[in-house]
Write a protein that holds these residues in place. Structure first.
Motif, PDB file in Angstrom:
ATOM      1  N   LYS A 164       4.959  12.181  -6.312  1.00 48.67           N
ATOM      2  CA  LYS A 164       4.722  10.889  -5.657  1.00 48.67           C
ATOM      3  C   LYS A 164       5.921  10.401  -4.847  1.00 48.67           C
ATOM      4  N   GLU A 165       7.108  10.807  -5.246  1.00 50.39           N
ATOM      5  CA  GLU A 165       8.325  10.382  -4.546  1.00 50.39           C
ATOM      6  C   GLU A 165       8.400  10.908  -3.115  1.00 50.39           C
ATOM      7  N   LEU A 166       7.567  11.862  -2.785  1.00 53.16           N
ATOM      8  CA  LEU A 166       7.594  12.442  -1.443  1.00 53.16           C
ATOM      9  C   LEU A 166       6.572  11.822  -0.487  1.00 53.16           C
ATOM     10  N   PHE A 167       5.679  10.984  -1.004  1.00 52.47           N
ATOM     11  CA  PHE A 167       4.649  10.388  -0.148  1.00 52.47           C
ATOM     12  C   PHE A 167       5.176   9.165   0.594  1.00 52.47           C
ATOM     13  N   PHE A 168       4.872   9.120   1.881  1.00 51.65           N
ATOM     14  CA  PHE A 168       5.194   7.979   2.737  1.00 51.65           C
ATOM     15  C   PHE A 168       3.868   7.340   3.122  1.00 51.65           C
ATOM     16  N   ILE A 169       3.706   6.038   2.831  1.00 53.48           N
ATOM     17  CA  ILE A 169       2.456   5.338   3.147  1.00 53.48           C
ATOM     18  C   ILE A 169       2.755   4.178   4.075  1.00 53.48           C
ATOM     19  N   SER A 170       1.936   4.052   5.111  1.00 56.91           N
ATOM     20  CA  SER A 170       2.076   2.978   6.084  1.00 56.91           C
ATOM     21  C   SER A 170       0.754   2.212   6.151  1.00 56.91           C
ATOM     22  N   ILE A 171       0.843   0.888   6.037  1.00 59.72           N
ATOM     23  CA  ILE A 171      -0.345   0.045   6.184  1.00 59.72           C
ATOM     24  C   ILE A 171      -0.162  -0.772   7.455  1.00 59.72           C
ATOM     25  N   LYS A 172      -1.092  -0.596   8.370  1.00 60.06           N
ATOM     26  CA  LYS A 172      -1.042  -1.317   9.643  1.00 60.06           C
ATOM     27  C   LYS A 172      -2.184  -2.329   9.657  1.00 60.06           C
ATOM     28  N   LYS A 202      -2.097  -2.505  -4.369  1.00 60.64           N
ATOM     29  CA  LYS A 202      -3.078  -1.654  -5.060  1.00 60.64           C
ATOM     30  C   LYS A 202      -3.418  -0.422  -4.209  1.00 60.64           C
ATOM     31  N   LEU A 203      -3.560  -0.607  -2.909  1.00 56.84           N
ATOM     32  CA  LEU A 203      -3.811   0.520  -2.005  1.00 56.84           C
ATOM     33  C   LEU A 203      -2.680   1.539  -2.080  1.00 56.84           C
ATOM     34  N   ILE A 204      -1.453   1.052  -2.005  1.00 55.69           N
ATOM     35  CA  ILE A 204      -0.294   1.940  -2.056  1.00 55.69           C
ATOM     36  C   ILE A 204      -0.305   2.747  -3.353  1.00 55.69           C
ATOM     37  N   MET A 246       7.323  15.888   3.954  1.00 49.70           N
ATOM     38  CA  MET A 246       6.978  14.623   3.343  1.00 49.70           C
ATOM     39  C   MET A 246       5.585  14.222   3.832  1.00 49.70           C
ATOM     40  N   PRO A 247       4.597  14.144   2.944  1.00 47.64           N
ATOM     41  CA  PRO A 247       3.257  13.737   3.354  1.00 47.64           C
ATOM     42  C   PRO A 247       3.247  12.286   3.833  1.00 47.64           C
ATOM     43  N   TYR A 248       2.447  12.025   4.854  1.00 47.79           N
ATOM     44  CA  TYR A 248       2.342  10.701   5.453  1.00 47.79           C
ATOM     45  C   TYR A 248       0.884  10.240   5.407  1.00 47.79           C
ATOM     46  N   ILE A 249       0.647   9.063   4.843  1.00 47.63           N
ATOM     47  CA  ILE A 249      -0.695   8.473   4.801  1.00 47.63           C
ATOM     48  C   ILE A 249      -0.645   7.177   5.600  1.00 47.63           C
ATOM     49  N   SER A 250      -1.544   7.051   6.562  1.00 49.70           N
ATOM     50  CA  SER A 250      -1.627   5.848   7.383  1.00 49.70           C
ATOM     51  C   SER A 250      -2.953   5.161   7.110  1.00 49.70           C
ATOM     52  N   PHE A 251      -2.900   3.856   6.837  1.00 43.41           N
ATOM     53  CA  PHE A 251      -4.098   3.079   6.545  1.00 43.41           C
ATOM     54  C   PHE A 251      -4.129   1.897   7.503  1.00 43.41           C
ATOM     55  N   GLU A 252      -5.208   1.766   8.267  1.00 45.21           N
ATOM     56  CA  GLU A 252      -5.338   0.653   9.216  1.00 45.21           C
ATOM     57  C   GLU A 252      -6.517  -0.215   8.816  1.00 45.21           C
ATOM     58  N   SER A 253      -6.323  -1.533   8.892  1.00 43.29           N
ATOM     59  CA  SER A 253      -7.401  -2.466   8.555  1.00 43.29           C
ATOM     60  C   SER A 253      -7.081  -3.836   9.120  1.00 43.29           C
ATOM     61  N   GLY A 254      -7.992  -4.752   8.861  1.00 46.44           N
ATOM     62  CA  GLY A 254      -7.732  -6.141   9.195  1.00 46.44           C
ATOM     63  C   GLY A 254      -6.727  -6.702   8.198  1.00 46.44           C
ATOM     64  N   LYS A 255      -6.488  -7.989   8.275  1.00 45.08           N
ATOM     65  CA  LYS A 255      -5.517  -8.668   7.413  1.00 45.08           C
ATOM     66  C   LYS A 255      -5.852  -8.448   5.942  1.00 45.08           C
ATOM     67  N   LEU A 256      -4.838  -8.092   5.148  1.00 47.60           N
ATOM     68  CA  LEU A 256      -5.011  -7.849   3.714  1.00 47.60           C
ATOM     69  C   LEU A 256      -4.056  -8.720   2.910  1.00 47.60           C
ATOM     70  N   GLU A 257      -4.500  -9.100   1.719  1.00 55.18           N
ATOM     71  CA  GLU A 257      -3.630  -9.847   0.821  1.00 55.18           C
ATOM     72  C   GLU A 257      -2.578  -8.905   0.241  1.00 55.18           C
ATOM     73  N   LYS A 258      -1.445  -9.468  -0.142  1.00 56.61           N
ATOM     74  CA  LYS A 258      -0.329  -8.679  -0.670  1.00 56.61           C
ATOM     75  C   LYS A 258      -0.760  -7.849  -1.884  1.00 56.61           C
ATOM     76  N   LYS A 259      -1.559  -8.442  -2.786  1.00 54.86           N
ATOM     77  CA  LYS A 259      -2.022  -7.731  -3.988  1.00 54.86           C
ATOM     78  C   LYS A 259      -2.862  -6.506  -3.620  1.00 54.86           C
TER      79      LYS A 259
END
Length: 66
Positions: A35-43, A18-20, A1-14
């Motif tokens: 696409k069903e196999l991608f795991f995305i994490s926003i920190k 869109k990032l996801i 399962m591919p894993y994408i990690s995205f780190e940033s400052g505070k982001l709006e829900k919208k």
């Protein structure tokens, strides 16, 4: 399962949604993995905990408002 990690400052829900969507879409286009196999994490990191050039993002935002 591919894993994408995205780190940033505070982001709006919208913006997070869109990032996801777009990170998934681009990754599928490039890899061909469903696409069903991608795991995305926003920190989100507080602006006061991120710094560039010795200034926090909080300080930089204040300066930009001037």
């Amino acid at each position: 399962m591919p894993y994408i990690s995205f780190e940033s400052g505070k982001l709006e829900k919208k913006i997070k949604q869109k990032l996801i969507e777009q990170l998934t879409e681009v990754s599928v286009d490039i890899t061909g993995i469903p696409k069903e196999l991608f795991f995305i994490s926003i920190k989100e990191i507080p602006d006061g905990d991120i710094a560039v050039g010795g200034k926090t993002v909080t300080e930089m935002k204040k300066e930009l408002k001037k």
